[in-house]
Design an enzyme around this catalytic site. Structure first.
Site, PDB file in Angstrom:
ATOM      1  N   ASP A 282       0.880  -1.114  -0.110  1.00  0.00           N
ATOM      2  CA  ASP A 282       0.172  -0.045  -0.028  1.00  0.00           C
ATOM      3  C   ASP A 282       0.900   1.235   0.161  1.00  0.00           C
ATOM      4  O   ASP A 282       1.987   1.387   0.101  1.00  0.00           O
ATOM      5  CB  ASP A 282      -1.002  -0.054   1.019  1.00  0.00           C
ATOM      6  CG  ASP A 282      -2.242   1.018   0.781  1.00  0.00           C
ATOM      7  OD1 ASP A 282      -2.233   1.779   0.061  1.00  0.00           O
ATOM      8  OD2 ASP A 282      -3.119   0.766   1.654  1.00  0.00           O
TER       9      ASP A 282
HETATM   10  C1  BGC Z   1      -5.233   3.190   0.092  1.00  0.00           C
HETATM   11  C2  BGC Z   1      -5.431   1.982  -0.792  1.00  0.00           C
HETATM   12  C3  BGC Z   1      -5.500   2.508  -2.109  1.00  0.00           C
HETATM   13  C4  BGC Z   1      -4.085   3.510  -2.369  1.00  0.00           C
HETATM   14  C5  BGC Z   1      -3.931   3.906  -3.869  1.00  0.00           C
HETATM   15  C6  BGC Z   1      -3.958   4.058   0.102  1.00  0.00           C
HETATM   16  O1  BGC Z   1      -3.965   5.136   0.862  1.00  0.00           O
HETATM   17  O2  BGC Z   1      -4.947   2.683   1.614  1.00  0.00           O
HETATM   18  O3  BGC Z   1      -6.696   1.402  -0.491  1.00  0.00           O
HETATM   19  O4  BGC Z   1      -5.618   1.595  -2.859  1.00  0.00           O
HETATM   20  O5  BGC Z   1      -4.072   4.500  -1.389  1.00  0.00           O
HETATM   21  O6  BGC Z   1      -4.734   4.962  -3.981  1.00  0.00           O
END
Ligand code: BGC
Length: 763
Positions: A282
């Protein structure tokens, strides 16, 4: 037909310098192709493939293209149109090995057409509708040059204080697992290599929904049995359905961050579950290993992540910075890097990008004239799916449906809120294209009827909360702050109510209140709106609450004040029309809650399938020395699986085909469901099972099956549910998945609480 396809392929090959041109034969065998390519890559090129960057509006495009052409970027996210992505793919085609880029995005509940938020989709209990939403989202996103989505999000959430509850499919393992499978298949179609498919990457692996106290990004501490039994199955279901990717969670699990967790990533995911796809960290999660306190510096963080099996690093420069040195010093092995690169190349292969890097980008002359054109939306489907996801919680004296000839006072800060209607993670959805509740009512109200609008209240009067929610949105604040005094707004709404036959109040949360980083200590509707509701109630006019929110709210008082309550979550692009369809009775509501509504925040957790206890509380009996809170009624406000209709349904006594079940046998549980009301309608017949006495304590009940049925007024139908040993299996203290002989209760009902029961014995 065959000839045409071949011609198409030749045309594609001729126009692009792709792998298929030079080594068409090699493309037939994925493993050989990937190994061969890997052999030709320099260390820099390999590490470049592990880099996934976010494209922000402020980023220098030329520099990015240079980096791509130098083989230093493997994929992007947040660049979401063909004209944006084509030059980047062109740059990749100028790189030494011409390894295509992939383009990712958070396509969670729609791309350009926004469908109801995931929690709402789950409320439909309609696998066909949910699947349609995912398929359309994939088609729209692929048509905009996207290759992969960071979805489905299948984190079980049993603590509605967690803002990301809105993004998942609720509290129940069985229901979420079914939806996980449906969504993966919908995104990927018959193959992620199809031009109209997206690769899925299930998230957040794992257990993110169980963060302590519902505080986002916090720790998860959980017994292995609970993990295996309740929280892991949805991810596993997505993987079994073929999810090409897995996004790794930001939280720690029993002391080890998921991003550095070799048990999670290697032993469980790769070895036990046999996952062969791409793992993505993530956002910034590798760097956060330092913050978690398991890595002393960036070097150690990169080492832990690559060793754990994190293939791609999202918006984090540590792999690029540290992997060469770690390799040189022998702290990591070449195979650690190669394994990760192999998965990235494998995923690109599976997305069909080596066959044609422009598979989803297409030719410039075919680009849509207007990317944002309304004609690119799927409005009819969005309206149909949205109305299936609305849940009628109360309908005293048949307040609903409304008459089209009525004078309606439409009030509340969410009545005219196009941004909120889309919910959080609204991908490429545009507020200007979403239908508000006001639009929806106006479109239906008849000649004789009238809609009088008054805002009535702001979302909240707490300036600090407004500022928090408008963080990062200074140009066009999401949360509108009407500068009139709260009393002036209430007075205006009361005036409108006095002129009306009925009040429709759109109240709840702004979409940002149910989002990432939006944990709450309180599940009440904000005070500004509660004051409004109280004043409206005092007019004596019938009061209909249209709730918009991304989590269960504690609406004990509002439940007493309102005559009718429709839970609409955040219903998407066509939300206003879908809600109007239900309010006026053009569609009979059929949604059921996929998550329990507590009476108060203090009751959390309130999930329906908790473990049995030695001193349970028995309703109607004194509570002393039983498990309960003495200062409030025990039990939820609305149970899991609950939802009303404009008609009524009755269930006959359940019939079990036998009182015993062999390990290899089948049992049939049947029940006749009848529409006993005056209008056609759908309901969800739910089957729960309880293991009465096991080698360890078991839940008081668990959903094991359900059927959604449409019945005409007066119609009845007998439904059959098959029960086999598989439905009775659980993870025991040794983490062995097996059923134990003995007595089981079968419960059938139209929600999780109001059930009838019979028993059988597993021999
Ligand atoms: C979130 C993810 C997301 C990623 C990209 C992160 O802050 O936890 O769920 O896919 O950002 O946008």
């Amino acid at each position: 037909m065959k000839k045409l396809c071949l011609l198409g392929l030749v045309a594609t090959l001729a126009s692009h310098p792709v792998w298929a041109e030079t080594k068409p034969a090699a493309l037939k065998d994925k493993d050989a192709f990937v190994s061969d390519l890997l052999k030709q890559m320099t260390l820099d090129e390999k590490i470049g493939q592990l880099r996934l960057i976010s494209i922000g509006p402020e980023m220098p495009r030329e520099l990015i293209r240079k980096e791509i052409a130098a083989g230093r970027i493997g994929g992007t996210f947040n660049s979401i149109t063909r004209p944006e992505n084509r030059p980047m793919q062109d740059a990749a085609m100028r790189s030494r090995l011409k390894i295509p880029m992939f383009f990712a995005y958070d396509v969670i509940h729609g791309h350009r057409t926004i469908f109801p938020i995931s929690l709402a989709l789950a409320s439909s209990w309609d696998m066909d509708a949910i699947g349609r939403s995912g398929r359309i989202a994939a088609q729209e996103a692929a048509a905009d040059s996207l290759d992969i989505t960071f979805a489905p999000m299948v984190d079980i959430s049993r603590d509605p204080r967690w803002g990301r509850t809105s993004e998942g499919f609720g509290e129940d393992t069985y229901l979420v697992s079914r939806i996980a499978e449906v969504m993966v298949k919908a995104f990927q179609g018959t193959s992620p290599a199809n031009a109209d498919s997206l690769m899925a990457s299930v998230k957040h692996f794992a257990l993110y929904g169980a963060v302590e106290g519902g505080r986002d990004y916090n720790v998860v501490d959980m017994s292995p049995v609970k993990m295996y039994q309740d929280y892991l199955p949805p991810y596993h279901a997505a993987i079994k359905a073929g999810s090409g990717g897995v996004m790794v969670a930001l939280n720690s699990i029993n002391g080890v961050p998921a991003t550095a967790n070799t048990w999670l990533m290697n032993d469980l995911l790769r070895k036990d579950w046999g996952f062969k796809g791409l793992t993505v960290s993530d956002h910034g999660a590798i760097f956060e290993l330092i913050k978690h306190g398991v890595a002393k510096d960036g070097r150690e963080a990169a080492k832990l992540a690559i060793k754990a099996g994190i293939d791609m690093s999202m918006n984090d420069s540590l792999y690029g910075k540290e992997l060469p040195g770690l390799l040189k010093s022998g702290e990591i092995e070449q195979s650690d890097i190669d394994n990760a690169v192999r998965e990235v190349l494998g995923a690109k292969y599976d997305m069909g990008l080596f066959k044609d890097p422009y598979l989803r980008i297409g030719k410039a002359e075919d680009d849509p004239v207007d990317t944002y054109a309304d004609s690119r939306l799927h409005r009819a489907e969005a309206r149909d799916i949205a109305r299936r996801s609305l849940v009628l919680l109360k309908n005293h004296n048949d307040t609903l449906p409304l008459k089209k000839s009525a004078t309606i006072a439409l009030v509340g800060p969410l009545a005219k809120a196009p941004i909120d209607m889309m919910g959080s993670w609204a991908a490429a959805g545009r507020p200007a294209q979403s239908v508000t509740l006001q639009d929806g009512l106006n479109a239906v109200i008849g000649e004789k009827g009238k809609v009088i609008y008054a805002r009535g209240a702001n979302i909240t009067n707490d300036k600090a909360v407004v500022d928090y929610l408008n963080f990062l949105n200074f140009d066009a604040p999401e949360v509108v702050d009407d500068k009139r005094s709260p009393q002036a707004m209430i007075d205006e709404a009361v005036q409108a109510a006095k002129q009306a036959d009925v009040i429709v109040a759109a109240v709840g949360e702004s979409r940002g209140m149910s989002h990432e980083s939006s944990s709450r200590t309180d599940l009440n509707i904000p005070q500004s709106q509660r004051d409004l509701i109280k004043a409206l109630k005092a007019t004596g006019k019938p009061l209909v609450l249209v709730l918009m929110n991304g989590r269960p709210l504690s609406i004990l008082e509002e439940n007493q004040q309102a005559d009718a309550i429709l839970e609409t979550w955040f219903a998407g692009t066509e939300g206003g029309n879908a809600i109007a369809d239900v309010l006026f009775g053009d569609y009979n509501p059929s949604g059921k809650l996929p998550i329990t509504f507590p009476r108060s925040v203090g009751q959390i957790p309130t999930y329906y399938n908790h473990l049995t206890i030695g001193r349970p509380f028995t309703p109607g009996k004194p509570g002393n020395y039983t498990s309960q809170y003495f200062d409030d009624t025990t039990g939820p406000l609305f149970p899991f699986g609950y939802g009303l209709s404009y008609t009524t349904f009755s269930l006959s006594d359940m019939a079990l085909s036998s009182t015993t079940l062999n390990k290899t046998g089948k049992l049939d549980a049947s029940v006749t469901v009848k529409n006993t009301g005056k209008v056609d309608g759908e309901t969800v017949v739910q089957l729960y099972i309880q293991d009465v006495a096991g080698s360890m304590i078991r839940p008081i009940k668990e959903l094991k099956n359900f059927q959604k049925v449409m019945l005409k007024a007066g119609e009845e139908r007998t439904l059959h549910f098959t029960i086999t040993e598989d439905d009775l299996k659980f993870y025991n203290t040794q983490l062995k998945y097996a059923a134990e002989p003995g007595e089981f209760n079968v419960q059938i009902g139209l929600d999780s609480q109001d059930v009838q029961q019979q028993s059988f014995e597993l021999l």
